[in-house]
Design a protein around this motif. Structure first.
Motif, short mmCIF file in Angstrom:
data_model
loop_
_atom_site.label_atom_id
_atom_site.label_comp_id
_atom_site.label_asym_id
_atom_site.label_seq_id
_atom_site.Cartn_x
_atom_site.Cartn_y
_atom_site.Cartn_z
N ILE A 32 0.92 -1.37 0.10
CA ILE A 32 -0.12 -0.03 -0.09
C ILE A 32 0.97 1.32 -0.17
O ILE A 32 1.90 1.40 0.73
N LYS A 33 0.72 2.21 -1.15
CA LYS A 33 1.26 3.22 -1.06
C LYS A 33 0.46 4.38 -0.16
O LYS A 33 -0.65 4.71 -0.49
N GLU A 34 1.02 5.05 0.83
CA GLU A 34 0.33 5.90 1.81
C GLU A 34 0.74 7.20 1.30
O GLU A 34 1.82 7.65 1.49
N ILE A 35 0.07 8.19 0.88
CA ILE A 35 0.31 9.48 0.54
C ILE A 35 -0.46 10.51 1.17
O ILE A 35 -1.81 10.47 1.30
N ASN A 36 0.31 11.24 2.21
CA ASN A 36 -0.40 12.33 3.12
C ASN A 36 -0.93 13.47 1.76
O ASN A 36 -0.05 14.11 1.55
N ILE A 37 -2.26 13.42 1.80
CA ILE A 37 -2.87 14.64 0.87
C ILE A 37 -3.56 15.76 1.93
O ILE A 37 -4.07 16.78 1.20
N SER A 38 -3.31 15.82 2.89
CA SER A 38 -4.13 16.72 3.87
C SER A 38 -3.32 18.10 3.79
O SER A 38 -4.00 19.26 4.07
N ARG A 39 -2.08 18.02 3.67
CA ARG A 39 -1.52 19.62 3.50
C ARG A 39 -1.02 19.77 1.95
O ARG A 39 -0.47 20.99 1.64
#
Length: 301
Positions: A32-39
């Motif tokens: 699983i690639k986890e990409i932080n998109i919140s910022r």
């Protein structure tokens, strides 16, 4: 994420993290690639979602298979098949200086080309072809992965203008900040082929400035004469400084010494169309090339 059990982190980069997980539904392992998109800005979020759209359309035995994606707690999660054999970069380093046999190199190279054909036929640039983005499955099949900076082209002649990619694999036109197209992927393909032949990067330097100068000059240490003239000649064609002089992936696959290797990597239904060739070990190379051309035209590979 409740469908998956985290096993371990197996990578981290500017995109986020890569996590090895086990599915609670089928017990299989996935990445699983986890990409932080919140910022991220809205534009950056759309670019991340674009990767998902690109991946979802890639269905080929030599491309890492996308399974699903979802957003949760400010992160975008992309679920991919897990390639137990690791990446080609680690496989090359494991040689400890012992060169690969040419048959092995060509089998891997053909599979990379078949994957790249699938990408280029869909007017997509991969833009980050390197040995670390080429994976091996448990049975040794090559799979091209990480389309994180892929770009869909509106037409085959449109040129991208963003300077992007991994420094060792950058083409001269990118180094010179010129527009580029799918021939930059072909240059990077040459870098990977050179790496498989020498266990080293074609272009190396102590700093970025000198690396760029080496790439622009197009000069690289010669490959061992242990390898065939055909292979060494192909490498020189992939490293043509003018992108127009580099072959397309289709023309690479139609070269006689490459074409005769393709059938072993076809799916069973396509292989049966060309079964007669395996029953005749003296098939003329011209016939092989014509048959390969037919398969390429029909998008069977």
């Amino acid at each position: 994420m409740e469908k998956y059990v985290k096993l371990q982190k197996i990578g981290e980069g500017s995109f986020g993290k890569a996590i090895l997980v086990k599915s609670a539904e089928d017990g299989r392992q996935y990445v699983i690639k986890e990409i932080n998109i919140s910022r991220m800005s809205n534009k950056e979020r759309e670019e991340s979602r674009r990767e998902v759209a690109v991946l979802a359309n890639m269905k080929h035995p030599n491309i890492v298979q996308y399974r699903e994606s979802f957003e949760e707690n400010g992160s975008l999660y992309i679920v991919m098949d897990y390639c137990e054999g690791g990446d080609l970069f680690k496989r090359i380093n494991a040689q400890k200086g012992i060169l690969f046999q040419e048959d092995q190199i060509l089998d891997w190279f053909v599979q990379i080309c078949l994957a790249l054909k699938h990408v280029h036929d869909r007017k997509i640039l991969h833009r980050d072809i390197k040995s670390q983005n080429i994976f091996l499955t448990k049975d040794g099949t090559i799979q091209l992965g990480d389309f994180g900076i892929a770009r869909v082209l509106n037409s085959t002649v449109e040129l991208a203008r963003t300077c992007i990619g991994t420094p060792y694999y950058l083409s001269p036109e990118i180094c010179e900040n010129k527009p580029y197209n799918n021939k930059s992927d072909i240059w990077a393909l040459g870098c990977v082929l050179y790496e498989m032949c020498t266990l080293k990067h074609a272009f190396e330097a102590g700093n970025m400035k000198n690396l760029v100068l080496k790439i622009i000059s197009g000069s690289f240490p010669p490959v061992s004469l242990h390898y065939s003239f055909d292979l060494r000649c192909l490498l020189s064609q992939l490293f043509k400084r003018n992108p127009r002089d580099r072959p397309s992936v289709n023309s690479i696959l139609e070269k006689g010494f490459i074409a005769k290797r393709i059938e072993k990597f076809l799916s069973p239904q396509n292989a049966c169309m060309t079964k007669y060739s395996s029953e005749n070990t003296d098939v003329d190379s011209t016939i092989t090339t014509r048959r390969t051309h037919y398969l390429l035209q029909k998008n069977f590979v």
